[in-house]
Design an enzyme around this catalytic site. Structure first.
Site, short mmCIF file in Angstrom:
data_model
loop_
_atom_site.label_atom_id
_atom_site.label_comp_id
_atom_site.label_asym_id
_atom_site.label_seq_id
_atom_site.Cartn_x
_atom_site.Cartn_y
_atom_site.Cartn_z
CB CYS A 118 -4.48 -0.97 5.45
SG CYS A 118 -3.45 0.48 5.23
CG MET A 119 1.26 -2.11 2.17
SD MET A 119 0.30 -1.82 0.66
CE MET A 119 1.33 -2.64 -0.55
#
Length: 533
Positions: A118-119
């Site tokens: 996600c990052m």
């Protein structure tokens, strides 16, 4: 087609102006929404009535705002890309990952980044939008059959999920291994993501962008930026300024919410990459009052690939394609079925027509690189974040320096100075400050020691909130915050690595939202207000 699905119950805001990366929009005041809040059923019925009347436009947000947010590039979890080889020390499968439907059964390597990327995806989105602004301009709006889409597609192609593309997830993972000691499948923090962006842009000159990264307390040095921009030539090369900062210990200090809003309101802003309190990475692209507009990278889709003629396949993916990607994750597939049943039941109860049913099927078919935005209260944002600014020229750099922190020069989260303090002077200051009132942490300088500096990647930034605690800055009133019942206190710093020492003077008082603050979550307390096409 445009959509506005109200899946939340937070107050309608027809008072505060809307800001999106340097652009400002007026809220729409209507007889239906002025002075009252709409519950879920009322919002849903409002959408159905709007569709039956032939009006598919939002009744809460202006068309220019919708066009703007929809034009932002959104990169999310993907499934089915070429395997990323596992390391013997790569994270093992967990029961939680299995229950969330994020179990990658490929034993050779990762063919999906669901659950750990996600990052990386939010950082890709930040970089992609910076490149979009650089090559097409901030005023560009996505339109079907627009000749400018060729350049748009070229930028998207750089992020296709194959090792040969410069900004693919494969190359982000490789940079994590190389400079941050990250194993494939391991979660990135803001520092690792920014270092990957810096190195990948350096290795791919055709992108036309150089990266200046500061992880030490939001400090920017004028001479370093100019040296990077000009190099050995007389031409200013555009610079992406990435600032890794921390604005609190466990949550964002609401005293300095105005400074975050100021960053997003600058014309040089390309977003803030961070997390929703500790676990979900998000990219903030705007705000209204105390609520931030976010792009969420947590909806699995089929991997980006190239079409028959070399174009990146993204906009034309169908509902069936999206379901195929979600089908690899049982929980996501289950929720898609629940959403379908809920929508069909509601539409039958409203006696909708076949054309309306067809429209909702199109609604279910989310675009692959342009998506809805979600609202989140500032207090639910994790304090560790990465702030991005695009500087395109000498004049733009001077304008940015003049306006950053202009609202309150005595309180800043970005500090611009002429030159960096010499190492000998820095060591003298460091040693002279040592006392019982100082939290002393490992200090690492130079890019060669990245792996040591990022052992705890999400916590390697200086906590700037301490500066505001010392000055006694008064808290401002926040919509939906019950100051009289607020009792949370920010604790003293736990043991973690920072890039330089931090003076701890006293505890910081932070107002806390009540349980019924009106923000509901797709998961916890995130609202589901969605805007898009």
């Amino acid at each position: 087609m445009y959509r506005f699905l109200g899946l939340g119950t937070h107050p309608n805001d027809d008072q505060n102006k809307i800001h999106v990366l340097g652009r400002q929009y007026d809220p729409i005041k209507t007889q239906e929404t002025e002075g009252k809040d709409l519950d879920l059923n009322s919002r849903f019925q409002q959408v159905l009535d709007s569709i039956k009347d032939g009006n598919k436009k939002s009744t809460t947000y202006s068309q220019s705002f919708i066009d703007d947010v929809y034009s932002k590039i959104w990169l999310t979890y993907r499934a089915g890309f070429p395997p990323i080889a596992r390391d013997k020390d790569s994270p093992t499968f967990t029961l939680g990952a299995l229950l969330r439907g994020q179990f990658d059964f490929n034993e050779i390597g990762f063919t999906s980044d669901a659950g750990w990327g996600c990052m990386i995806r939010t950082s890709q989105s930040l970089l992609a939008n910076a490149l979009l602004f650089l090559h097409l301009g901030r005023d560009w709006v996505f339109k079907a059959k627009d000749p400018a889409n060729v350049e748009h597609d070229r930028i998207i192609s750089w992020f296709v999920d194959i090792p040969d593309e410069p900004f693919s997830i494969h190359n982000f993972v490789q940079q994590g291994i190389k400079c941050c000691d990250k194993k494939p499948g391991e979660w990135f923090g803001p520092s690792a993501a920014s270092r990957a962006i810096k190195n990948l842009c350096k290795e791919y000159p055709p992108c036309g962008l150089r990266v200046y990264f500061s992880s030490d307390c939001g400090d920017v040095y004028d001479t370093e930026v100019r040296e990077l921009a000009y190099g050995d030539s007389d031409t200013f090369t555009p610079i992406l300024v990435l600032l890794g900062i921390r604005l609190g210990v466990e949550k964002v200090n609401l005293y300095i919410g105005d400074l975050l809003r100021e960053c997003l309101s600058l014309k040089q802003s390309v977003g803030i990459s961070g997390r929703k309190t500790s676990f979900l990475a998000l990219l903030s692209i705007g705000f209204q009052g105390d609520y931030l507009f976010y792009l969420i990278p947590t909806f699995p889709k089929k991997a980006l690939t190239f079409g028959k003629h070399g174009e990146p396949v993204h906009r034309l993916q169908t509902k069936k394609t999206d379901e195929n990607a979600a089908g690899q994750y049982p929980v996501f597939k289950y929720w898609i079925q629940i959403m379908k049943q809920t929508m069909m039941t509601a539409m039958k109860a409203s006696k909708t027509t076949a054309s309306t049913l067809k429209f909702f099927r199109v609604l279910m078919s989310n675009q692959s690189t342009h998506q809805k935005v979600t609202k989140l209260h500032l207090s639910h944002m994790d304090p560790s974040m990465l702030i991005g600014f695009l500087i395109t020229s000498e004049d733009d750099f001077n304008d940015w320096k003049e306006n950053i922190g202009k609202k309150d020069p005595s309180h800043k989260i970005v500090h611009i100075t002429e030159t960096k303090v010499s190492e000998s002077t820095s060591n003298f200051q460091f040693n002279s400050l040592r006392s019982n009132s100082i939290a002393d942490y490992d200090n690492c300088s130079g890019e060669d020691c990245d792996s040591a500096a990022i052992a705890s990647d999400s916590d390697d930034f200086v906590d700037l909130a301490a500066d505001f605690a010392v000055t006694g800055l008064e808290p401002r009133t926040h919509t939906g915050v019950d100051d009289e019942t607020s009792s949370d206190y920010v604790q003293h710093f736990p043991i973690r690595r920072f890039s330089q020492p931090v003076i701890v003077s006293r505890e910081d008082v932070v107002p806390t939202l009540s349980e019924d603050n009106g923000v509901i979550a797709l998961d916890d307390k995130m609202s589901g207000i969605s805007v898009g096409r």
